[in-house]
Design a protein around this motif. Sequence first.
Motif, PDB file in Angstrom:
ATOM      1  N   SER A 165     -59.584  71.535 -14.505  1.00  0.00           N
ATOM      2  CA  SER A 165     -60.195  70.383 -15.189  1.00  0.00           C
ATOM      3  C   SER A 165     -61.096  70.852 -16.319  1.00  0.00           C
ATOM      4  O   SER A 165     -61.137  70.231 -17.392  1.00  0.00           O
ATOM      5  N   ALA A 166     -61.817  71.935 -16.090  1.00  0.00           N
ATOM      6  CA  ALA A 166     -62.717  72.452 -17.130  1.00  0.00           C
ATOM      7  C   ALA A 166     -61.920  72.811 -18.379  1.00  0.00           C
ATOM      8  O   ALA A 166     -62.338  72.531 -19.509  1.00  0.00           O
ATOM      9  N   LEU A 167     -60.744  73.405 -18.178  1.00  0.00           N
ATOM     10  CA  LEU A 167     -59.911  73.774 -19.323  1.00  0.00           C
ATOM     11  C   LEU A 167     -59.414  72.517 -20.052  1.00  0.00           C
ATOM     12  O   LEU A 167     -59.459  72.437 -21.277  1.00  0.00           O
ATOM     13  N   LEU A 168     -58.951  71.537 -19.279  1.00  0.00           N
ATOM     14  CA  LEU A 168     -58.473  70.301 -19.900  1.00  0.00           C
ATOM     15  C   LEU A 168     -59.582  69.624 -20.692  1.00  0.00           C
ATOM     16  O   LEU A 168     -59.365  69.126 -21.800  1.00  0.00           O
ATOM     17  N   LYS A 169     -60.780  69.605 -20.114  1.00  0.00           N
ATOM     18  CA  LYS A 169     -61.894  68.936 -20.816  1.00  0.00           C
ATOM     19  C   LYS A 169     -62.262  69.687 -22.091  1.00  0.00           C
ATOM     20  O   LYS A 169     -62.598  69.075 -23.102  1.00  0.00           O
ATOM     21  N   ALA A 170     -62.198  71.000 -22.044  1.00  0.00           N
ATOM     22  CA  ALA A 170     -62.489  71.772 -23.267  1.00  0.00           C
ATOM     23  C   ALA A 170     -61.411  71.494 -24.318  1.00  0.00           C
ATOM     24  O   ALA A 170     -61.717  71.260 -25.489  1.00  0.00           O
ATOM     25  N   LEU A 171     -60.144  71.462 -23.883  1.00  0.00           N
ATOM     26  CA  LEU A 171     -59.061  71.198 -24.837  1.00  0.00           C
ATOM     27  C   LEU A 171     -59.176  69.797 -25.430  1.00  0.00           C
ATOM     28  O   LEU A 171     -58.801  69.564 -26.577  1.00  0.00           O
ATOM     29  N   ALA A 172     -59.708  68.871 -24.637  1.00  0.00           N
ATOM     30  CA  ALA A 172     -59.854  67.486 -25.104  1.00  0.00           C
ATOM     31  C   ALA A 172     -61.134  67.290 -25.902  1.00  0.00           C
ATOM     32  O   ALA A 172     -61.435  66.180 -26.323  1.00  0.00           O
ATOM     33  N   LEU A 173     -61.904  68.358 -26.079  1.00  0.00           N
ATOM     34  CA  LEU A 173     -63.197  68.315 -26.777  1.00  0.00           C
ATOM     35  C   LEU A 173     -64.180  67.396 -26.065  1.00  0.00           C
ATOM     36  O   LEU A 173     -65.081  66.841 -26.662  1.00  0.00           O
ATOM     37  N   LYS A 174     -63.977  67.232 -24.751  1.00  0.00           N
ATOM     38  CA  LYS A 174     -64.913  66.425 -23.976  1.00  0.00           C
ATOM     39  C   LYS A 174     -66.130  67.254 -23.580  1.00  0.00           C
ATOM     40  O   LYS A 174     -67.179  66.717 -23.297  1.00  0.00           O
ATOM     41  N   GLU A 175     -65.937  68.546 -23.479  1.00  0.00           N
ATOM     42  CA  GLU A 175     -67.051  69.437 -23.148  1.00  0.00           C
ATOM     43  C   GLU A 175     -67.019  70.614 -24.103  1.00  0.00           C
ATOM     44  O   GLU A 175     -65.939  71.093 -24.460  1.00  0.00           O
ATOM     45  N   VAL A 176     -68.189  71.054 -24.507  1.00  0.00           N
ATOM     46  CA  VAL A 176     -68.230  72.151 -25.476  1.00  0.00           C
ATOM     47  C   VAL A 176     -68.114  73.490 -24.754  1.00  0.00           C
ATOM     48  O   VAL A 176     -68.411  73.599 -23.564  1.00  0.00           O
ATOM     49  N   TRP A 177     -67.676  74.478 -25.481  1.00  0.00           N
ATOM     50  CA  TRP A 177     -67.560  75.808 -24.920  1.00  0.00           C
ATOM     51  C   TRP A 177     -68.656  76.684 -25.507  1.00  0.00           C
ATOM     52  O   TRP A 177     -69.257  76.347 -26.536  1.00  0.00           O
ATOM     53  N   SER A 178     -68.951  77.807 -24.856  1.00  0.00           N
ATOM     54  CA  SER A 178     -70.053  78.668 -25.297  1.00  0.00           C
ATOM     55  C   SER A 178     -69.610  79.612 -26.401  1.00  0.00           C
ATOM     56  O   SER A 178     -70.365  79.911 -27.328  1.00  0.00           O
ATOM     57  N   SER A 179     -68.377  80.100 -26.301  1.00  0.00           N
ATOM     58  CA  SER A 179     -67.864  80.982 -27.350  1.00  0.00           C
ATOM     59  C   SER A 179     -66.344  80.920 -27.357  1.00  0.00           C
ATOM     60  O   SER A 179     -65.721  80.454 -26.402  1.00  0.00           O
ATOM     61  N   GLY A 180     -65.782  81.395 -28.444  1.00  0.00           N
ATOM     62  CA  GLY A 180     -64.327  81.386 -28.568  1.00  0.00           C
ATOM     63  C   GLY A 180     -63.884  80.487 -29.713  1.00  0.00           C
ATOM     64  O   GLY A 180     -64.687  79.773 -30.302  1.00  0.00           O
ATOM     65  N   GLU A 181     -62.613  80.587 -30.030  1.00  0.00           N
ATOM     66  CA  GLU A 181     -62.059  79.827 -31.160  1.00  0.00           C
ATOM     67  C   GLU A 181     -61.074  78.774 -30.673  1.00  0.00           C
ATOM     68  O   GLU A 181     -60.330  79.008 -29.713  1.00  0.00           O
ATOM     69  N   TYR A 182     -61.047  77.656 -31.389  1.00  0.00           N
ATOM     70  CA  TYR A 182     -60.100  76.570 -31.108  1.00  0.00           C
ATOM     71  C   TYR A 182     -59.487  76.231 -32.464  1.00  0.00           C
ATOM     72  O   TYR A 182     -60.098  75.539 -33.266  1.00  0.00           O
ATOM     73  N   ARG A 183     -58.332  76.802 -32.732  1.00  0.00           N
ATOM     74  CA  ARG A 183     -57.714  76.633 -34.053  1.00  0.00           C
ATOM     75  C   ARG A 183     -56.643  75.554 -34.012  1.00  0.00           C
ATOM     76  O   ARG A 183     -55.730  75.603 -33.187  1.00  0.00           O
ATOM     77  N   VAL A 184     -56.762  74.605 -34.940  1.00  0.00           N
ATOM     78  CA  VAL A 184     -55.760  73.547 -35.076  1.00  0.00           C
ATOM     79  C   VAL A 184     -55.109  73.737 -36.443  1.00  0.00           C
ATOM     80  O   VAL A 184     -55.794  73.692 -37.465  1.00  0.00           O
ATOM     81  N   ASP A 185     -53.823  73.989 -36.429  1.00  0.00           N
ATOM     82  CA  ASP A 185     -53.074  74.244 -37.667  1.00  0.00           C
ATOM     83  C   ASP A 185     -53.801  75.286 -38.530  1.00  0.00           C
ATOM     84  O   ASP A 185     -53.982  75.114 -39.746  1.00  0.00           O
ATOM     85  N   GLY A 186     -54.303  76.323 -37.886  1.00  0.00           N
ATOM     86  CA  GLY A 186     -54.905  77.451 -38.601  1.00  0.00           C
ATOM     87  C   GLY A 186     -56.410  77.361 -38.809  1.00  0.00           C
ATOM     88  O   GLY A 186     -57.045  78.352 -39.152  1.00  0.00           O
ATOM     89  N   LYS A 187     -57.008  76.165 -38.638  1.00  0.00           N
ATOM     90  CA  LYS A 187     -58.454  76.023 -38.912  1.00  0.00           C
ATOM     91  C   LYS A 187     -59.252  75.987 -37.623  1.00  0.00           C
ATOM     92  O   LYS A 187     -58.921  75.235 -36.705  1.00  0.00           O
ATOM     93  N   ASP A 188     -60.336  76.778 -37.580  1.00  0.00           N
ATOM     94  CA  ASP A 188     -61.186  76.789 -36.388  1.00  0.00           C
ATOM     95  C   ASP A 188     -62.022  75.509 -36.357  1.00  0.00           C
ATOM     96  O   ASP A 188     -62.755  75.228 -37.302  1.00  0.00           O
TER      97      ASP A 188
END
Length: 242
Positions: free
Chosen positions: A42-65
Motif C-alpha cells: 500500500s505504501a508503494l501504491l500511495k507513493a505512486l499515486a502521489l498520495k504520500e510523499v517520499w523522503s528521497s528518490g526520483e519519480y520521472r514521468v516522460d523523462g521529467k522528475d
Amino acid sequence: MIVISGLTRKIPEGKTILDHVNTRLEPGTFIAVVGPSGSGKSALLKALALKEVWSSGEYRVDGKDLMEAGFFAKMKFRRQVAFLEQKPILYEKKSALKNVLIGGAEQTPIWRRLTGMVRSDDYMGGMDMLEHVGLLERAKQVVEKMSGGERQRIAIARALVHGARLVLADEPVSGLDPHTAEEMMQTLKKLCHEKGTTIVAALHRVELAEKFADEIWGMQDGRLIINVRGRRLTAAEKMRLS
Ligand SMILES: Nc1ncnc2c1ncn2[C@@H]1O[C@H](COP(=O)(O)OP(=O)(O)OP(=O)(O)O)[C@@H](O)[C@H]1O
C-alpha cells in the motif's frame, strides 16, 4: 513512461517503509504487487499515486522528475492518476452513469461536482466506458443496491473516463467471491491492453497475479525484491515473499 529510482520513504519514528525502490511502469501494462502483510504494497501504491510523499528518490514521468516539476506540471499529472479504494465512495442515490461522469474527485472540475451537470457528449464517453467494464445494461440504475464487484467496476470506469493513465488499485478483489474476483482481474487486464492504461494492483493472492498480470512485483520489508514479466513466480521466489 514512468520511471522511479531509489524511492525511499522514512517515517518520523525512524522506520523505512519504502527502501530504494527502482522500477518502471510502461503504458498498457497490468502490474500486480504481491508480498506479505506489512511489506509495503500500500505504501508503494500511495507513493505512486502521489498520495504520500517520499523522503528521497526520483519519480520521472516522460523523462521529467516530478520533484523538480512546477506546480502546474504536477497538477496535470495528478489528474491523470487515480487511486481505487477497496470500497469506492459513490453517490448512492445516483445512477452508475452519473457516478462515472461526475464522481471522480481529483479529475472532475469542482463546478461539475457541485452542480452535477454533464455535457451531452460526455454521456457517450461514459456509456462507452461502462460497456468496457461490462455494466452497460445497468447504466441508469442507482448504485446503492449494486454489489461490491459492480461498484469497483464503476470506480474503474470513472477513473478511465476522466483520463487516468495510471490507476492504483489497493486490493481491488478483496471481499469478492472467487468467480467475481477473476472477472474483475480480466476486466483490469483488458482495459490496460485496450486503453493503454497502466494499472498497478496490490493483491494478496499470488495465483491471481500469476494468472492475469503482465508483471509481478514482489515486496518484502519495503524493498522491491522481485520484478518479473510474463511468467509465474518460481518456488524460490515465492519462498522469498513468505
Ligand atoms: N503512515 C504510516 N505511519 C507509520 N507506519 C506506517 C504508515 N504507513 C505504513 N506504515 C507501516 O509501513 C509498513 C508497510 O505498510 P503497508 O500498509 O504498505 O503494507 P502492506 O504490504 O500493504 O500490508 P497489507 O497487505 O496488510 O495491507 C507497515 O509496517 C505499516 O505499519
